[in-house]
Write a protein that holds these residues in place. Structure first.
Motif, short mmCIF file in Angstrom:
data_model
loop_
_atom_site.label_atom_id
_atom_site.label_comp_id
_atom_site.label_asym_id
_atom_site.label_seq_id
_atom_site.Cartn_x
_atom_site.Cartn_y
_atom_site.Cartn_z
N SER A 238 0.82 -1.22 0.00
CA SER A 238 0.00 0.00 0.00
C SER A 238 0.85 1.26 0.00
CB SER A 238 -0.94 -0.01 1.22
OG SER A 238 -1.75 -1.16 1.21
N PHE A 239 1.87 1.31 0.81
CA PHE A 239 2.71 2.51 0.93
C PHE A 239 4.11 2.26 0.38
CE2 PHE A 239 -0.57 2.78 4.12
CZ PHE A 239 -0.98 4.10 4.07
N PHE A 240 4.26 1.24 -0.44
CA PHE A 240 5.60 0.86 -0.92
C PHE A 240 6.21 1.94 -1.81
CE2 PHE A 240 8.23 -1.64 -4.01
CZ PHE A 240 9.30 -1.80 -3.15
N ASP A 241 5.37 2.65 -2.58
CA ASP A 241 5.90 3.68 -3.49
C ASP A 241 6.66 4.76 -2.73
OD1 ASP A 241 4.89 2.34 -5.62
OD2 ASP A 241 3.05 3.54 -5.75
N GLU A 242 6.32 4.97 -1.46
CA GLU A 242 6.96 6.04 -0.69
C GLU A 242 8.29 5.60 -0.07
OE1 GLU A 242 4.18 7.31 2.22
OE2 GLU A 242 2.51 7.47 0.80
N VAL A 243 8.60 4.28 -0.13
CA VAL A 243 9.83 3.77 0.47
C VAL A 243 11.04 4.21 -0.35
CG1 VAL A 243 11.13 1.68 1.06
CG2 VAL A 243 8.67 1.80 1.51
N THR A 244 12.07 4.69 0.35
CA THR A 244 13.29 5.19 -0.31
C THR A 244 14.45 4.24 -0.04
OG1 THR A 244 14.00 6.49 1.58
CG2 THR A 244 12.50 7.55 0.01
N GLU A 245 15.53 4.50 -0.76
CA GLU A 245 16.76 3.74 -0.56
C GLU A 245 17.28 3.91 0.86
OE1 GLU A 245 21.04 4.27 -2.50
OE2 GLU A 245 19.54 3.63 -3.99
#
Length: 453
Positions: free
Chosen positions: A26-33
């Motif tokens: 659900s919130f994976f797009d917001e995860v950064t390196e």
């Protein structure tokens, strides 16, 4: 939603591989390196890190595939030591060397000063490292346990066994001996009487009922053995066979080799090799029982590793028992060692817990004098308990050859096994009710199974 609810760091049971897996997209797009790096750092994974940033890591996780982040280094186990022989151990005789049709083997002999074998030492191996930077202990190789026996010495600088006298070479699992030889040119009779000799004995004839032959070395008999008592500290070879009449008792610390066995009791510290048949006898071998070209009918036959036979039992359904496993004495030793090991490990866990508590207090508020003394005693006790555990584990490893490894034990039948044949492996038993052909029997998932050869 928190980062830990989106991604999770996981690692293998042996801690040699670590990866990240996606929990919630659900919130994976917001995860950064940087978020991934934070998770790795928080998990304290600090060894064998791979350059996961160079991969399409987001796509890998989005496909619900594990993102490998670290790979440890597995340990390299050491190699066992072994003996490199300097002489030939072949005991067969060529047709040109035979004096009579009864001569089928020759006695291995050495001269004073002959080099017998060199000890090739075991290797230590190499420690591994898990993904947390912790060492993984390797399995060290087992050293050669064979020692110099009678009339043999070992050169410390070169690790070479050297004969200090002329005589017969006798090799067992524990010692290399050179024994003087006593030879009898005919049958054992009233004229010669019983034989009790410190070395090896060769009898170029028969041993009748009621006679006793004891040899601390090897025993070679060209003819027939009837209801006699034979004992050897090395190997026993009987060229014709054993017709025991339920009176013969043959015992050797090494191998026993013969043509056939009928109504006798046999005990050997290594292998029992029979060319033709074993009939109505009680045979115990700590190594293997090998009767590949013959039959075992009736009686009880027990081996520590393997039994190889052509036919077992007969058309008359004679009760015949084949058994693999450990003897009672060794079983009791192992049970005692297991009890000691369990108690020591409980003590070790308590000491570790005490040490952790004291170390924690030391960091937080410091220790008083009494507590510092307790911590010193704890370290000393933990070190001693750990050494005791390692010693018991070593003793159990050394007993393993006697106990046998159930995963390596098997009964191999190359011909037929008839009904009323009982197969025993350890405490498990299987009775054959009808005829079976060409199979291998072994223990699998606490059950005796049979598969075609």
């Amino acid at each position: 939603m928190e980062l830990k609810d989106v991604l999770r760091v996981n690692y293998s049971k042996d801690k040699l591989k670590a990866w990240i897996e996606l929990l919630d997209s659900s919130f994976f797009d917001e995860v950064t390196e940087e978020d991934v790096g934070f998770l790795i750092e928080k998990a304290k994974i600090n060894f064998g890190l791979v350059e996961w940033q160079q991969s399409d890591w987001k796509q890998i996780l989005a496909n619900h595939q594990p993102l490998i982040i670290a790979k440890g280094i597995p340990p390299e186990n050491g190699e066992d030591g072994y003996l490199e022989w300097k002489i030939t151990l072949n005991s067969s005789i060529s047709e040109e060397e035979k004096f009579s049709f009864r001569d089928v083997t020759k006695i291995p002999s050495v001269n004073k000063g002959d080099k017998i074998a060199t000890i090739v030492p075991a290797t230590e191996g190499k420690e591994g490292t898990d993904v947390f930077g912790n060492p993984i202990r390797q399995k060290k190789g087992v050293g050669v346990r064979t020692k110099a026996g009678k009339n043999v010495e070992i050169e410390e600088e070169t690790n070479v066994f050297v004969a200090t006298a002329e005589g017969q070479l006798s090799i067992t699992t524990k010692f290399i001996h050179v024994f003087p030889l006593y030879e009898l040119s005919g049958d054992l009779s009233l004229e010669t009487g019983n034989i009790d000799f410190v070395g090896s004995v060769t009898i170029r004839g028969n041993v009748g009922t009621g006679y006793s032959v004891k040899a601390k070395g090897d025993l070679f008999i060209s003819g027939l053995v009837e209801g006699a008592f034979l004992q050897a500290g090395g190997n026993i070879v009987i060229n014709e066979g054993i017709s025991g009449m339920d009176k013969a008792y043959i015992k050797a610390e090494g191998n026993i080799e013969t043509n056939y066995i009928n109504q006798a009791k046999i005990e050997t510290g290594n292998n029992l090799v029979v060319k033709k048949s074993i009939l109505h006898s009680d045979c115990v071998a700590e190594g293997d029982i090998i009767c590949q070209n013959g039959s075992i009918i009736g009686g009880s036959n027990s081996a520590g590793r393997q039994i190889e036979v052509k036919n077992v039992g007969n058309f008359a359904f004679t009760k015949t028992e084949l058994a693999l496993g450990i003897n009672k004495k060794v079983s009791e030793q192992v049970e005692q060692l297991n009890e000691q090991l369990s108690a020591l490990k409980d003590n070790q866990n308590k000491l570790v817990l005490l040490g952790n508590q004291l170390q924690k207090k030391k960091k937080q508020s410091g220790l008083n004098t009494k507590e510092r003394i307790v911590l010193l005693k704890q370290r000393h006790s933990l070190e001693k308990v750990t050494k005791d555990i390692e010693q018991i584990q070593l003793e159990m490893t050394e007993l393993q050859w006697t106990i046998g490894n159930f995963t390596e034990m098997s009964i191999n039948v190359y011909g037929k096994a008839f009904g009323n044949v009982e197969l025993n492996i350890g405490k498990y038993s299987r009775l054959l009710k009808d005829e079976h052909s060409c199979f291998k029997s072994y223990l699998k998932d606490m059950e005796i199974v049979m598969e075609p050869l």
